[in-house]
Design a protein around this motif. Structure first.
Motif, PDB file in Angstrom:
ATOM      1  N   LEU A 144      42.780  39.493  41.939  1.00 23.52           N
ATOM      2  CA  LEU A 144      42.973  40.009  40.585  1.00 23.52           C
ATOM      3  C   LEU A 144      41.852  39.472  39.706  1.00 23.52           C
ATOM      4  O   LEU A 144      41.637  38.254  39.639  1.00 23.52           O
ATOM      5  CB  LEU A 144      44.324  39.569  40.013  1.00 23.52           C
ATOM      6  CG  LEU A 144      45.573  40.303  40.509  1.00 23.52           C
ATOM      7  CD1 LEU A 144      46.825  39.527  40.105  1.00 23.52           C
ATOM      8  CD2 LEU A 144      45.623  41.718  39.930  1.00 23.52           C
ATOM      9  N   LEU A 145      41.148  40.378  39.037  1.00 20.60           N
ATOM     10  CA  LEU A 145      40.070  40.016  38.125  1.00 20.60           C
ATOM     11  C   LEU A 145      40.499  40.386  36.715  1.00 20.60           C
ATOM     12  O   LEU A 145      40.895  41.526  36.464  1.00 20.60           O
ATOM     13  CB  LEU A 145      38.782  40.758  38.509  1.00 20.60           C
ATOM     14  CG  LEU A 145      37.572  40.552  37.594  1.00 20.60           C
ATOM     15  CD1 LEU A 145      37.101  39.100  37.653  1.00 20.60           C
ATOM     16  CD2 LEU A 145      36.447  41.504  37.997  1.00 20.60           C
ATOM     17  N   ARG A 146      40.402  39.444  35.780  1.00 20.02           N
ATOM     18  CA  ARG A 146      40.903  39.658  34.415  1.00 20.02           C
ATOM     19  C   ARG A 146      39.774  39.847  33.415  1.00 20.02           C
ATOM     20  O   ARG A 146      38.758  39.164  33.468  1.00 20.02           O
ATOM     21  CB  ARG A 146      41.763  38.471  33.982  1.00 20.02           C
ATOM     22  CG  ARG A 146      42.445  38.652  32.627  1.00 20.02           C
ATOM     23  CD  ARG A 146      43.182  37.391  32.197  1.00 20.02           C
ATOM     24  NE  ARG A 146      42.248  36.300  31.915  1.00 20.02           N
ATOM     25  CZ  ARG A 146      41.604  36.156  30.757  1.00 20.02           C
ATOM     26  NH1 ARG A 146      41.780  37.031  29.772  1.00 20.02           N
ATOM     27  NH2 ARG A 146      40.793  35.139  30.581  1.00 20.02           N
ATOM     28  N   ARG A 147      39.963  40.819  32.531  1.00 20.47           N
ATOM     29  CA  ARG A 147      39.147  40.965  31.329  1.00 20.47           C
ATOM     30  C   ARG A 147      40.116  41.214  30.168  1.00 20.47           C
ATOM     31  O   ARG A 147      40.715  42.282  30.088  1.00 20.47           O
ATOM     32  CB  ARG A 147      38.185  42.151  31.422  1.00 20.47           C
ATOM     33  CG  ARG A 147      36.989  41.932  32.275  1.00 20.47           C
ATOM     34  CD  ARG A 147      35.996  40.952  31.632  1.00 20.47           C
ATOM     35  NE  ARG A 147      34.865  40.780  32.523  1.00 20.47           N
ATOM     36  CZ  ARG A 147      34.851  39.992  33.584  1.00 20.47           C
ATOM     37  NH1 ARG A 147      35.942  39.291  33.876  1.00 20.47           N
ATOM     38  NH2 ARG A 147      33.796  39.881  34.347  1.00 20.47           N
ATOM     39  N   GLY A 148      40.279  40.238  29.317  1.00 18.75           N
ATOM     40  CA  GLY A 148      41.239  40.384  28.240  1.00 18.75           C
ATOM     41  C   GLY A 148      42.631  40.569  28.809  1.00 18.75           C
ATOM     42  O   GLY A 148      43.118  39.760  29.593  1.00 18.75           O
ATOM     43  N   SER A 149      43.270  41.679  28.426  1.00 18.32           N
ATOM     44  CA  SER A 149      44.609  41.965  28.928  1.00 18.32           C
ATOM     45  C   SER A 149      44.590  42.893  30.138  1.00 18.32           C
ATOM     46  O   SER A 149      45.649  43.269  30.639  1.00 18.32           O
ATOM     47  CB  SER A 149      45.456  42.609  27.818  1.00 18.32           C
ATOM     48  OG  SER A 149      44.904  43.863  27.443  1.00 18.32           O
ATOM     49  N   GLN A 150      43.400  43.257  30.608  1.00 20.32           N
ATOM     50  CA  GLN A 150      43.283  44.151  31.749  1.00 20.32           C
ATOM     51  C   GLN A 150      43.079  43.357  33.037  1.00 20.32           C
ATOM     52  O   GLN A 150      42.294  42.399  33.081  1.00 20.32           O
ATOM     53  CB  GLN A 150      42.120  45.128  31.562  1.00 20.32           C
ATOM     54  CG  GLN A 150      42.304  46.075  30.390  1.00 20.32           C
ATOM     55  CD  GLN A 150      43.516  46.979  30.564  1.00 20.32           C
ATOM     56  OE1 GLN A 150      43.586  47.743  31.510  1.00 20.32           O
ATOM     57  NE2 GLN A 150      44.455  46.887  29.638  1.00 20.32           N
ATOM     58  N   LEU A 151      43.782  43.765  34.086  1.00 22.94           N
ATOM     59  CA  LEU A 151      43.663  43.140  35.395  1.00 22.94           C
ATOM     60  C   LEU A 151      43.264  44.209  36.405  1.00 22.94           C
ATOM     61  O   LEU A 151      43.932  45.242  36.515  1.00 22.94           O
ATOM     62  CB  LEU A 151      44.983  42.507  35.840  1.00 22.94           C
ATOM     63  CG  LEU A 151      45.546  41.360  35.000  1.00 22.94           C
ATOM     64  CD1 LEU A 151      46.892  40.919  35.553  1.00 22.94           C
ATOM     65  CD2 LEU A 151      44.576  40.189  34.967  1.00 22.94           C
ATOM     66  N   ALA A 152      42.184  43.947  37.132  1.00 22.91           N
ATOM     67  CA  ALA A 152      41.782  44.842  38.216  1.00 22.91           C
ATOM     68  C   ALA A 152      42.228  44.214  39.530  1.00 22.91           C
ATOM     69  O   ALA A 152      41.913  43.059  39.824  1.00 22.91           O
ATOM     70  CB  ALA A 152      40.272  45.047  38.223  1.00 22.91           C
ATOM     71  N   LEU A 153      42.986  44.980  40.305  1.00 23.99           N
ATOM     72  CA  LEU A 153      43.512  44.509  41.591  1.00 23.99           C
ATOM     73  C   LEU A 153      42.729  45.149  42.718  1.00 23.99           C
ATOM     74  O   LEU A 153      42.522  46.367  42.730  1.00 23.99           O
ATOM     75  CB  LEU A 153      44.989  44.879  41.712  1.00 23.99           C
ATOM     76  CG  LEU A 153      45.658  44.698  43.079  1.00 23.99           C
ATOM     77  CD1 LEU A 153      45.766  43.215  43.440  1.00 23.99           C
ATOM     78  CD2 LEU A 153      47.039  45.343  43.088  1.00 23.99           C
ATOM     79  N   VAL A 154      42.289  44.334  43.678  1.00 23.97           N
ATOM     80  CA  VAL A 154      41.662  44.854  44.894  1.00 23.97           C
ATOM     81  C   VAL A 154      42.441  44.310  46.081  1.00 23.97           C
ATOM     82  O   VAL A 154      42.873  43.154  46.085  1.00 23.97           O
ATOM     83  CB  VAL A 154      40.172  44.460  44.983  1.00 23.97           C
ATOM     84  CG1 VAL A 154      40.001  42.943  45.044  1.00 23.97           C
ATOM     85  CG2 VAL A 154      39.509  45.111  46.195  1.00 23.97           C
ATOM     86  N   HIS A 155      42.603  45.157  47.116  1.00 20.32           N
ATOM     87  CA  HIS A 155      43.429  44.754  48.249  1.00 20.32           C
ATOM     88  C   HIS A 155      42.940  45.422  49.529  1.00 20.32           C
ATOM     89  O   HIS A 155      42.756  46.638  49.569  1.00 20.32           O
ATOM     90  CB  HIS A 155      44.886  45.135  47.986  1.00 20.32           C
ATOM     91  CG  HIS A 155      45.778  45.016  49.182  1.00 20.32           C
ATOM     92  ND1 HIS A 155      46.061  43.805  49.778  1.00 20.32           N
ATOM     93  CD2 HIS A 155      46.424  45.963  49.922  1.00 20.32           C
ATOM     94  CE1 HIS A 155      46.865  44.006  50.817  1.00 20.32           C
ATOM     95  NE2 HIS A 155      47.090  45.301  50.930  1.00 20.32           N
ATOM     96  N   VAL A 156      42.734  44.602  50.551  1.00 20.44           N
ATOM     97  CA  VAL A 156      42.414  45.083  51.901  1.00 20.44           C
ATOM     98  C   VAL A 156      43.119  44.166  52.894  1.00 20.44           C
ATOM     99  O   VAL A 156      42.931  42.955  52.859  1.00 20.44           O
ATOM    100  CB  VAL A 156      40.899  45.054  52.195  1.00 20.44           C
ATOM    101  CG1 VAL A 156      40.622  45.617  53.589  1.00 20.44           C
ATOM    102  CG2 VAL A 156      40.106  45.827  51.161  1.00 20.44           C
TER     103      VAL A 156
END
Length: 356
Positions: free
Chosen positions: A216-228
């Motif tokens: 999970l990468l955070r910018r402010g209140s946004q979270l980008a999820l990557v999964h493999v």
């Protein structure tokens, strides 16, 4: 020179006979000969390089018109053209991500004015990573900071630990990136591709290291999820526990197809067989990507199957919900894994979303 049948050529080029027939019709890859009696297409081994290039470009999503142009260039010019194509794709993806982010904000009742008044968020986190009760080595990697949470599980054997560490290390530069939140997914996708190249470059004739990755990468209140792979991410919100990822395993594919009941997964002899992982297979990995909005009070868990394979979701729920802080939650989860014999490496990150 002995010619190859369309079936043999397709297998060698990692294409399908149907694709080869299409490329023949388009003039991209005509056969070396056609049997006058059967009509079978026959190919020279020397055509394999072009076929593999076409296959790789199509997997990258390049339109056939652009593929035709690239195939007519020398190696240096082709490399420049492919790089330019990917830059266009990345820019388009980032633009679409900005549109989607704006739409999500609008439809969820937010606005640019509202977002300016929201409190700054951060992670309060705890990490554990150890070999478990019976392993003599640890191929897992776990990492947490104010902007990045990540867990990777390397395949047991030579290079497994290095592969999981490389996967997580590829994401760390993004912690300091000033890319806007709308570009998170495109940024993360590029980092995963870089991670996979690093893992593949470490291969030897005897061994191909592979690794899972969930982050999970955070910018402010946004979270980008990557999964493999089969490392997992969970969210505890409002007292409810949600699983955010789906395992990329053979048994999960059987469940999806209705050929295996979910309660039979744990006892299946091939429950750990991955169908997607960094470095695995002959094609570029396809990562699951998602954008989420973080709320103060959320608690995230990222873990390897050293926990998820032996600790049920109800027990996970109780451990996460009953612990006062991330350190206590991590301790409870690891204790639960050891209580079940801890047969695998353990990697665990628990992070609370807090107002800075």
């Amino acid at each position: 020179m002995e010619l190859l049948t369309i079936g043999a050529f397709a297998r060698a080029a990692r294409l399908t006979p149907k694709a080869l027939r299409l490329y023949d019709e388009l003039g991209l890859l005509p056969p070396a000969a056609v049997d006058p009696h059967s009509g079978y297409r026959l190919y020279e081994p020397g055509q394999l390089d072009r076929a593999r290039l076409i296959a790789a470009l199509r997997r990258a999503g390049m339109p056939l018109a652009d593929v035709r142009a690239v195939c007519g260039l020398d190696r240096a010019a082709a490399a420049t053209a492919i790089d330019a194509y990917w830059r266009r794709v990345s820019a388009d993806t980032a633009a679409r991500a900005r549109v989607v982010t704006d739409l999500v904000e609008q439809l969820s009742g937010g606005s640019s004015t509202m977002s300016d008044t929201r409190p700054a968020l951060g992670f309060r986190h705890a990490v554990r990573c150890e070999a478990g009760a019976v392993r003599d080595s640890n191929e897992d990697t776990a990492y947490a900071s104010g902007n990045l949470l990540a867990v990777a599980d390397g395949l047991r054997g030579p290079g497994g630990a290095a592969a999981s560490a490389a996967a997580v290390d590829a994401l760390k530069p993004l912690e300091l990136s000033d890319a806007p939140a709308a570009e998170l997914l495109a940024t993360l996708a590029g980092a995963v591709q870089s991670a996979e190249r690093t893992v593949r470059d470490a291969a030897t004739d005897e061994h191909q290291p592979i690794t899972t990755l969930t982050a999970l990468l955070r910018r402010g209140s946004q979270l980008a999820l990557v999964h493999v792979g089969d490392t997992r991410a969970y969210l505890l919100r409002g007292g409810e526990l949600f699983r955010l990822t789906q395992d990329h395993t053979y048994v999960q594919s059987l469940v999806d197809q209705g050929r295996l009941a979910p309660d039979q997964v744990a006892a299946h002899p091939q429950r750990a067989l991955l169908v997607r992982a960094l470095g695995a297979g002959g094609n570029q990995v396809e990562a699951d990507l998602a954008l989420r909005t973080a709320l103060v009070g959320d608690r995230y868990l990222l873990c390897s199957d050293g926990i998820s394979a032996v600790v049920g979701q109800e027990a996970l729920h109780r451990a996460l919900g009953g612990a006062g802080d991330p350190e206590s939650a991590v301790g409870r989860l690891v204790d639960l894994a050891y209580g079940e014999g801890a047969p695998d490496n353990i990697a665990c990150v628990v992070a609370d979303v807090v107002a800075d």
